[in-house]
Write a protein that holds these residues in place. Structure first.
Motif, PDB file in Angstrom:
ATOM      1  N   ARG A  94     -45.046 -34.890   1.365  1.00 65.57           N
ATOM      2  CA  ARG A  94     -44.405 -35.640   0.295  1.00 65.57           C
ATOM      3  C   ARG A  94     -44.995 -35.180  -1.026  1.00 65.57           C
ATOM      4  NH1 ARG A  94     -43.025 -42.018  -0.709  1.00 65.57           N
ATOM      5  NH2 ARG A  94     -43.338 -41.983  -2.956  1.00 65.57           N
ATOM      6  N   GLY A  95     -44.141 -34.599  -1.863  1.00 68.98           N
ATOM      7  CA  GLY A  95     -44.601 -34.099  -3.146  1.00 68.98           C
ATOM      8  C   GLY A  95     -45.688 -33.057  -3.028  1.00 68.98           C
ATOM      9  N   GLY A  96     -45.655 -32.289  -1.944  1.00 71.79           N
ATOM     10  CA  GLY A  96     -46.667 -31.258  -1.720  1.00 71.79           C
ATOM     11  C   GLY A  96     -47.916 -31.764  -1.035  1.00 71.79           C
ATOM     12  N   GLU A  97     -48.030 -33.081  -0.871  1.00 70.85           N
ATOM     13  CA  GLU A  97     -49.195 -33.702  -0.224  1.00 70.85           C
ATOM     14  C   GLU A  97     -48.952 -33.804   1.281  1.00 70.85           C
ATOM     15  OE1 GLU A  97     -52.993 -35.973  -0.780  1.00 70.85           O
ATOM     16  OE2 GLU A  97     -51.711 -35.009  -2.280  1.00 70.85           O
ATOM     17  N   LEU A  98     -49.977 -33.451   2.076  1.00 66.34           N
ATOM     18  CA  LEU A  98     -49.873 -33.531   3.525  1.00 66.34           C
ATOM     19  C   LEU A  98     -50.402 -34.868   4.022  1.00 66.34           C
ATOM     20  CD1 LEU A  98     -49.299 -32.150   6.279  1.00 66.34           C
ATOM     21  CD2 LEU A  98     -51.682 -31.350   6.232  1.00 66.34           C
ATOM     22  N   PHE A  99     -49.612 -35.518   4.877  1.00 66.46           N
ATOM     23  CA  PHE A  99     -50.022 -36.745   5.541  1.00 66.46           C
ATOM     24  C   PHE A  99     -50.029 -36.471   7.043  1.00 66.46           C
ATOM     25  CE2 PHE A  99     -48.487 -38.047   1.481  1.00 66.46           C
ATOM     26  CZ  PHE A  99     -49.225 -39.172   1.135  1.00 66.46           C
ATOM     27  N   VAL A 100     -51.168 -36.643   7.670  1.00 65.41           N
ATOM     28  CA  VAL A 100     -51.310 -36.394   9.099  1.00 65.41           C
ATOM     29  C   VAL A 100     -51.094 -37.702   9.846  1.00 65.41           C
ATOM     30  CG1 VAL A 100     -52.815 -35.502  10.913  1.00 65.41           C
ATOM     31  CG2 VAL A 100     -52.949 -34.548   8.611  1.00 65.41           C
ATOM     32  N   THR A 101     -50.191 -37.676  10.833  1.00 64.59           N
ATOM     33  CA  THR A 101     -49.819 -38.920  11.508  1.00 64.59           C
ATOM     34  C   THR A 101     -50.244 -38.999  12.970  1.00 64.59           C
ATOM     35  OG1 THR A 101     -47.645 -38.023  12.076  1.00 64.59           O
ATOM     36  CG2 THR A 101     -47.832 -39.226   9.997  1.00 64.59           C
ATOM     37  N   GLY A 102     -50.573 -37.894  13.592  1.00 66.16           N
ATOM     38  CA  GLY A 102     -50.952 -37.950  14.996  1.00 66.16           C
ATOM     39  C   GLY A 102     -50.966 -36.571  15.618  1.00 66.16           C
ATOM     40  N   ARG A 103     -50.799 -36.518  16.958  1.00 64.44           N
ATOM     41  CA  ARG A 103     -50.823 -35.256  17.684  1.00 64.44           C
ATOM     42  C   ARG A 103     -49.541 -35.071  18.457  1.00 64.44           C
ATOM     43  NH1 ARG A 103     -56.102 -37.242  18.540  1.00 64.44           N
ATOM     44  NH2 ARG A 103     -57.579 -36.142  17.210  1.00 64.44           N
ATOM     45  N   LEU A 104     -49.108 -33.835  18.492  1.00 65.53           N
ATOM     46  CA  LEU A 104     -47.854 -33.520  19.161  1.00 65.53           C
ATOM     47  C   LEU A 104     -47.936 -33.762  20.663  1.00 65.53           C
ATOM     48  CD1 LEU A 104     -45.014 -32.262  19.155  1.00 65.53           C
ATOM     49  CD2 LEU A 104     -46.101 -30.022  19.333  1.00 65.53           C
ATOM     50  N   LYS A 105     -48.969 -33.320  21.267  1.00 65.93           N
ATOM     51  CA  LYS A 105     -49.099 -33.433  22.714  1.00 65.93           C
ATOM     52  C   LYS A 105     -50.089 -34.519  23.091  1.00 65.93           C
ATOM     53  CE  LYS A 105     -47.967 -28.554  23.420  1.00 65.93           C
ATOM     54  NZ  LYS A 105     -48.409 -27.259  23.996  1.00 65.93           N
ATOM     55  N   ASP A 106     -50.313 -34.664  24.351  1.00 62.53           N
ATOM     56  CA  ASP A 106     -51.233 -35.676  24.842  1.00 62.53           C
ATOM     57  C   ASP A 106     -52.681 -35.214  24.814  1.00 62.53           C
ATOM     58  OD1 ASP A 106     -48.752 -36.498  27.269  1.00 62.53           O
ATOM     59  OD2 ASP A 106     -49.257 -37.618  25.466  1.00 62.53           O
ATOM     60  N   LEU A 107     -52.912 -34.029  24.269  1.00 63.80           N
ATOM     61  CA  LEU A 107     -54.267 -33.508  24.165  1.00 63.80           C
ATOM     62  C   LEU A 107     -55.167 -34.524  23.480  1.00 63.80           C
ATOM     63  CD1 LEU A 107     -56.078 -30.892  24.409  1.00 63.80           C
ATOM     64  CD2 LEU A 107     -55.435 -30.465  22.045  1.00 63.80           C
ATOM     65  N   MET A 108     -56.337 -34.737  24.056  1.00 61.49           N
ATOM     66  CA  MET A 108     -57.299 -35.662  23.482  1.00 61.49           C
ATOM     67  C   MET A 108     -58.432 -34.878  22.837  1.00 61.49           C
ATOM     68  SD  MET A 108     -57.521 -38.631  26.419  1.00 61.49           S
ATOM     69  CE  MET A 108     -57.946 -37.497  27.729  1.00 61.49           C
TER      70      MET A 108
END
Length: 588
Positions: A441-455
């Protein structure tokens, strides 16, 4: 123009030989014993170790580094670079409780890297001499206590023929399976990422001069990419003076970190979110009164989810000591990109978004932005299935490209092809698929989680299917193919355990397993016995302490139409308390 950190070390040793490169707080206390090493001494020790390696024809081979925190590790790491030897940072055994875990990881790394030599401190090398049964590879490997290499050896050092594509070190990201993955970091990757760190964190010549070269304080593990590539190697990149101390001393007394920042007044210091929480847990009015945090301009926060509540509470608590909200610096990175990918803007408060996407001032539930990519790095969010770029605001997999992105995984062509060779229409070159989910958003990265079930636990990757298999094999009452492993936010305790083991994780593993009817209820305490066996099996095979083991009735664990375990749905049911637990009272 410098081609490697070895060139830069030579420059600093020539032009500022007496400047302190590293200051090490032996007890973790600023007023305790302090070890210092100048740039001239650092160059001499590094060249002496390099010459020893060269004289034995080890250029191009791998060297396992097993050191407690301290200057000797830095000398050995730079010595490997100066010899053209590939360094492999490892975690030495730190006590009886950690021995099995550390030995298992060490055995796997030595084998995977095909290490020809082990470098360590005298105590570690002496301990390795008693471990022939646990580490049979040592019979074929030379073990050297680098303190025993004399300074005179430096005279025979020969500058190696290195290029940007020469491999500098392997950063291992997995220790939980039989096939750990070593990220191949080249000298070109390393120099580029040091440039990114320097640019994003505002380590400009003017700032360096303003701070008298005293720019960094760090307790982070030096064998972890965040602590190594960040504080330790940015020091050599810029010719700084950096204060280091052991993560164990930080965990024993978190106030030591803040007291070191107050004493040495650095521009930059940081750690994972849990570290700030740990400081809050031990904060007292007396401590706050003793501190002066006014010089702290970059309090970086990364390696695990950044919590808006932590930023607010830390700022409120330590504002009387001069800490400013603008100092908080959320960032995002991973070993596959050397370390740093995005970072905030120095002197600007973190960007917060409400769950509905609106701007937020201090809301605890707000999403925290992790900044913008460094110059020369490209970050896109892609649909992982269609492999197409997604528009701003949509959640997808985070893909990264740039010179900092590593060559791939050591001797693992399949994994390299899957993770490092992605392409996108409209973009040139290849992308690294991070496996992380987020949005821009507006060039800012927001991390929301993980794609796979990798822990990711204790800073290491763990595959749920491996844990599930270990659990199912521990007792015949456990139904095959009916077990789900996942991780939950365990707060500070698990993160503390992670740092002790050399990682920076803040999650804890949970295992939910279906049992055959009546098996867990046959005899008093039978369920507890099964749970104990599951814990023991996972601890033995994977070096993990399981946060919770839940035995459930058959048919409880959700599956796809093709019979695959739905781990995320199981996790949601666990968190909601809706699992059909064996022995639990009936609802209603």
């Amino acid at each position: 123009m410098a081609r490697t950190l070895v060139d830069l070390l030579t420059t600093h040793a020539t032009h500022q030989p007496g400047r302190i490169a590293y200051r090490y707080l032996v007890t973790g206390d600023p007023d305790g014993e302090v070890q210092e090493i100048s740039y001239a001494r650092l160059a001499t020790r590094s060249r002496a170790i390099a010459a020893w390696l060269q004289d034995r024809g080890l250029a191009g081979s791998r060297a396992m580094l097993l050191y407690p925190p301290g200057p000797e590790f830095v000398c050995a790491f730079l010595g490997c670079l100066a010899a053209g030897v590939v360094a492999v940072p490892g975690v030495p055994p730190q006590g009886r409780a950690d021995n099995h875990r550390a030995l298992t990881r060490m055995r796997r790394l030595i084998a995977d890297a095909d290490a020809k030599v082990v470098l360590g401190g005298r105590e570690v090398v002496a301990a390795l001499g008693t471990m022939a049964d646990q580490l049979p590879q040592l019979a074929e490997i030379t073990c050297l206590a680098t303190e025993d290499v004399t300074d005179e050896a430096a005279a025979s050092w020969r500058e190696p023929d290195l290029t940007a594509d020469s491999v500098a070190f392997l950063q291992y990201t997995s220790g939980s399976t039989s096939a750990p993955r070593g990220v191949v970091i080249t000298h070109g990757n390393l120099l580029d990422n040091e440039r990114v760190i320097t640019e994003r964190m505002g380590h400009t010549p003017d700032v360096i001069e303003e701070y008298g070269h005293e720019l960094i304080v760090s307790w982070l593990p030096v064998y972890h990419d965040m602590g190594l590539v960040g504080p330790v190697l940015n020091t050599v990149h810029l010719g700084l003076t950096t204060t280091l101390f052991s993560p164990l001393h930080f965990l024993q007394r978190p106030d030591r970190w803040l007291r070191a920042v107050s004493r040495y007044r650095p521009h930059t210091s940081g750690g994972p979110n849990f570290a700030y929480e740990l400081c809050l847990k031990h904060a007292t009015p007396e401590l706050v009164d003793d501190l002066d945090l006014g010089s702290w301009k970059v309090a970086f926060n990364g390696a695990e989810p950044v919590r808006a509540a932590t930023l607010r509470r830390f700022t409120d608590t330590f504002a009387p000591a001069g800490f400013r909200r603008e100092a908080f610096y959320p960032c995002y990175g991973l070993a596959e990109a050397t370390v740093m990918v995005t970072g905030g803007t120095v002197g600007t408060p973190p960007v917060l978004l409400e769950p509905d996407g609106g701007a937020a001032e201090v809301a605890d539930a707000a999403a925290v932005g992790c900044g913008r990519p460094g110059e020369g790095m490209t970050v896109v969010v892609a649909d992982p299935e269609r492999q197409r770029e997604l528009p701003e605001g949509e959640i997808g997999e985070i893909w990264v490209s740039g010179t900092s992105v590593a060559k791939g995984y050591w001797r693992n062509a399949l994994a390299t092809r899957e993770s490092f060779r992605a392409t996108l229409p409209g973009h040139e070159g290849r992308f690294l698929r991070t496996g992380d989910l987020g949005f821009l958003r507006g060039g800012e990265l927001f991390v929301t989680g993980r794609l796979k079930d990798l822990m990711v636990i204790d800073g290491r990757n763990h595959y749920p299917q491996d844990l599930e298999l270990s659990a199912e094999m521990s007792h015949p009452a456990l139904r095959p193919g009916c077990t789900a492993a996942f991780s939950v936010d365990g707060g500070m305790d698990s993160a503390v355990d992670g740092v002790v083991d050399g990682g920076l994780g803040g999650e804890r593993p949970v295992l939910v397993a279906e049992v055959d009817p009546g098996a867990a209820g046959e005899g008093e305490g039978e369920g507890e016995k099964i749970i104990d066996l599951v814990r023991g099996a996972i601890g033995e095979a994977h070096g993990l302490s399981v946060y919770d083991v839940v035995l459930v009735h058959p048919g409880t664990i959700p599956k796809t139409s093709s019979g695959k375990i739905q781990r995320r749905a199981t996790r949601a049911a666990y968190l909601d308390g809706t699992l059909s637990v064996v022995g639990a009272p009936a609802a209603g």
